[in-house]
Scaffold this motif. Structure first.
Motif, mmCIF file in Angstrom:
data_model
loop_
_atom_site.group_PDB
_atom_site.id
_atom_site.type_symbol
_atom_site.label_atom_id
_atom_site.label_comp_id
_atom_site.label_asym_id
_atom_site.label_seq_id
_atom_site.Cartn_x
_atom_site.Cartn_y
_atom_site.Cartn_z
ATOM 1 N N ALA A 1 0.854 -1.190 0.000
ATOM 2 C CA ALA A 1 0.000 0.000 0.000
ATOM 3 C C ALA A 1 0.887 1.237 0.000
ATOM 4 O O ALA A 1 1.664 1.457 0.920
ATOM 5 N N LEU A 2 0.742 2.045 -1.037
ATOM 6 C CA LEU A 2 1.572 3.238 -1.178
ATOM 7 C C LEU A 2 0.799 4.470 -0.746
ATOM 8 O O LEU A 2 -0.395 4.588 -0.981
ATOM 9 N N LYS A 3 1.512 5.393 -0.128
ATOM 10 C CA LYS A 3 0.945 6.661 0.296
ATOM 11 C C LYS A 3 1.800 7.799 -0.246
ATOM 12 O O LYS A 3 3.017 7.683 -0.337
ATOM 13 N N ILE A 4 1.140 8.881 -0.591
ATOM 14 C CA ILE A 4 1.836 10.129 -0.906
ATOM 15 C C ILE A 4 1.681 10.960 0.353
ATOM 16 O O ILE A 4 0.574 11.374 0.698
ATOM 17 N N ARG B 1 11.580 24.798 13.174
ATOM 18 C CA ARG B 1 11.731 25.305 11.804
ATOM 19 C C ARG B 1 11.433 24.164 10.845
ATOM 20 O O ARG B 1 12.333 23.638 10.186
ATOM 21 N N PRO B 2 10.164 23.744 10.749
ATOM 22 C CA PRO B 2 9.858 22.545 9.962
ATOM 23 C C PRO B 2 10.009 22.759 8.461
ATOM 24 O O PRO B 2 9.837 23.857 7.939
ATOM 25 N N PHE B 3 10.333 21.677 7.802
ATOM 26 C CA PHE B 3 10.389 21.600 6.355
ATOM 27 C C PHE B 3 9.959 20.186 5.995
ATOM 28 O O PHE B 3 10.419 19.223 6.616
ATOM 29 N N TYR B 4 9.050 20.058 5.049
ATOM 30 C CA TYR B 4 8.515 18.747 4.726
ATOM 31 C C TYR B 4 8.823 18.376 3.281
ATOM 32 O O TYR B 4 8.705 19.215 2.395
ATOM 33 N N GLN B 5 9.171 17.109 3.076
ATOM 34 C CA GLN B 5 9.298 16.564 1.731
ATOM 35 C C GLN B 5 8.027 15.783 1.452
ATOM 36 O O GLN B 5 7.509 15.087 2.328
ATOM 37 N N ILE B 6 7.511 15.899 0.247
ATOM 38 C CA ILE B 6 6.363 15.110 -0.166
ATOM 39 C C ILE B 6 6.939 13.874 -0.845
ATOM 40 O O ILE B 6 7.646 13.984 -1.848
ATOM 41 N N VAL B 7 6.662 12.707 -0.251
ATOM 42 C CA VAL B 7 7.309 11.479 -0.694
ATOM 43 C C VAL B 7 6.282 10.390 -0.994
ATOM 44 O O VAL B 7 5.145 10.438 -0.528
ATOM 45 N N ILE B 8 6.716 9.410 -1.763
ATOM 46 C CA ILE B 8 5.958 8.192 -2.003
ATOM 47 C C ILE B 8 6.569 7.144 -1.082
ATOM 48 O O ILE B 8 7.766 6.864 -1.181
ATOM 49 N N ALA B 9 5.761 6.589 -0.181
ATOM 50 C CA ALA B 9 6.295 5.630 0.784
ATOM 51 C C ALA B 9 5.291 4.516 1.025
ATOM 52 O O ALA B 9 4.091 4.670 0.785
ATOM 53 N N ALA C 1 1.170 12.023 -10.770
ATOM 54 C CA ALA C 1 0.144 11.374 -11.593
ATOM 55 C C ALA C 1 0.511 9.919 -11.862
ATOM 56 O O ALA C 1 -0.363 9.034 -11.827
ATOM 57 N N TYR C 2 1.791 9.656 -12.105
ATOM 58 C CA TYR C 2 2.242 8.286 -12.343
ATOM 59 C C TYR C 2 1.977 7.405 -11.123
ATOM 60 O O TYR C 2 1.419 6.312 -11.228
ATOM 61 N N TRP C 3 2.384 7.891 -9.943
ATOM 62 C CA TRP C 3 2.219 7.081 -8.737
ATOM 63 C C TRP C 3 0.749 6.904 -8.374
ATOM 64 O O TRP C 3 0.352 5.847 -7.888
ATOM 65 N N MET C 4 -0.064 7.920 -8.625
ATOM 66 C CA MET C 4 -1.495 7.780 -8.338
ATOM 67 C C MET C 4 -2.129 6.763 -9.289
ATOM 68 O O MET C 4 -3.036 6.027 -8.901
ATOM 69 N N ASN D 1 -0.651 4.192 -10.238
ATOM 70 C CA ASN D 1 -0.197 2.902 -9.719
ATOM 71 C C ASN D 1 -0.802 2.585 -8.354
ATOM 72 O O ASN D 1 -0.381 1.636 -7.709
ATOM 73 N N GLY D 2 -1.739 3.398 -7.883
ATOM 74 C CA GLY D 2 -2.459 3.068 -6.656
ATOM 75 C C GLY D 2 -2.033 3.816 -5.409
ATOM 76 O O GLY D 2 -2.521 3.510 -4.329
ATOM 77 N N ALA D 3 -1.146 4.787 -5.516
ATOM 78 C CA ALA D 3 -0.738 5.548 -4.337
ATOM 79 C C ALA D 3 -1.864 6.497 -3.930
ATOM 80 O O ALA D 3 -2.456 7.171 -4.771
ATOM 81 N N LEU D 4 -2.155 6.542 -2.631
ATOM 82 C CA LEU D 4 -3.215 7.407 -2.114
ATOM 83 C C LEU D 4 -2.603 8.554 -1.325
ATOM 84 O O LEU D 4 -1.768 8.334 -0.449
ATOM 85 N N PRO D 5 -3.015 9.792 -1.595
ATOM 86 C CA PRO D 5 -2.470 10.924 -0.834
ATOM 87 C C PRO D 5 -3.131 11.043 0.533
ATOM 88 O O PRO D 5 -4.296 10.693 0.706
ATOM 89 N N THR D 6 -2.370 11.542 1.502
ATOM 90 C CA THR D 6 -2.939 11.853 2.803
ATOM 91 C C THR D 6 -3.765 13.131 2.666
ATOM 92 O O THR D 6 -3.743 13.792 1.628
ATOM 93 N N ASP D 7 -4.491 13.491 3.710
ATOM 94 C CA ASP D 7 -5.390 14.636 3.618
ATOM 95 C C ASP D 7 -4.638 15.934 3.328
ATOM 96 O O ASP D 7 -5.064 16.736 2.498
ATOM 97 N N ARG D 8 -3.526 16.173 4.002
ATOM 98 C CA ARG D 8 -2.762 17.410 3.791
ATOM 99 C C ARG D 8 -2.208 17.463 2.373
ATOM 100 O O ARG D 8 -2.289 18.498 1.707
#
Length: 121
Positions: free
Chosen positions: A2-5, A15-23, A60-63, A65-72
């Motif tokens: 199960a993949l998540k974005i 001092r937060p900084f976030y990467q948007i990843v496929i995991a 778009a490619y990962w989505m 392939n079934g990756a689901l994004p979190t709410d944020r």
């Protein structure tokens, strides 16, 4: 698998900084990921172009392939026009609690009784 974005936190303390990843959904928040597809810097102003950066083609490619994004992340994708996000409305959230509603009902009943007594006099 199960993949998540989702977001992976980086940056220093306060001092937060976030990467948007496929995991993989089972991996830790800041743990292993398959690919970095963007970033989010909440310390920048909301109208700054570098606040949210997305790699639209890879997302778009990962989505596909079934990756689901979190709410944020879904909010970011909605702003970018990649995905449509349904507005979530909770009309009962603003209502007072059960005890407060009972107190309001009692106060209204007392006011009605007092008005009826004053009108009878």
């Amino acid at each position: 698998m199960a993949l998540k974005i989702r977001l992976a936190r980086g940056g220093s303390k306060k001092r937060p900084f976030y990467q948007i990843v496929i995991a993989d959904a089972r991996s830790p928040r800041d743990g292993r990921f398959l690919e970095k597809v963007g970033s989010w810097n909440p310390m920048l102003k909301k109208d700054d172009a570098k606040r949210v950066e997305l790699n639209n083609e890879r997302i778009a490619y990962w989505m596909s392939n079934g990756a689901l994004p979190t709410d944020r992340v879904l909010r970011f994708l909605n702003e970018a026009g990649i995905v449509t996000r349904e507005a979530r409305v909770n009309p009962t959230k603003a209502l007072p609690g059960k005890k407060a509603q009972e107190r309001l009902a009692e106060a209204k009943q007392k006011a009605d009784d007092a008005a009826a007594a004053a009108a009878a006099e």
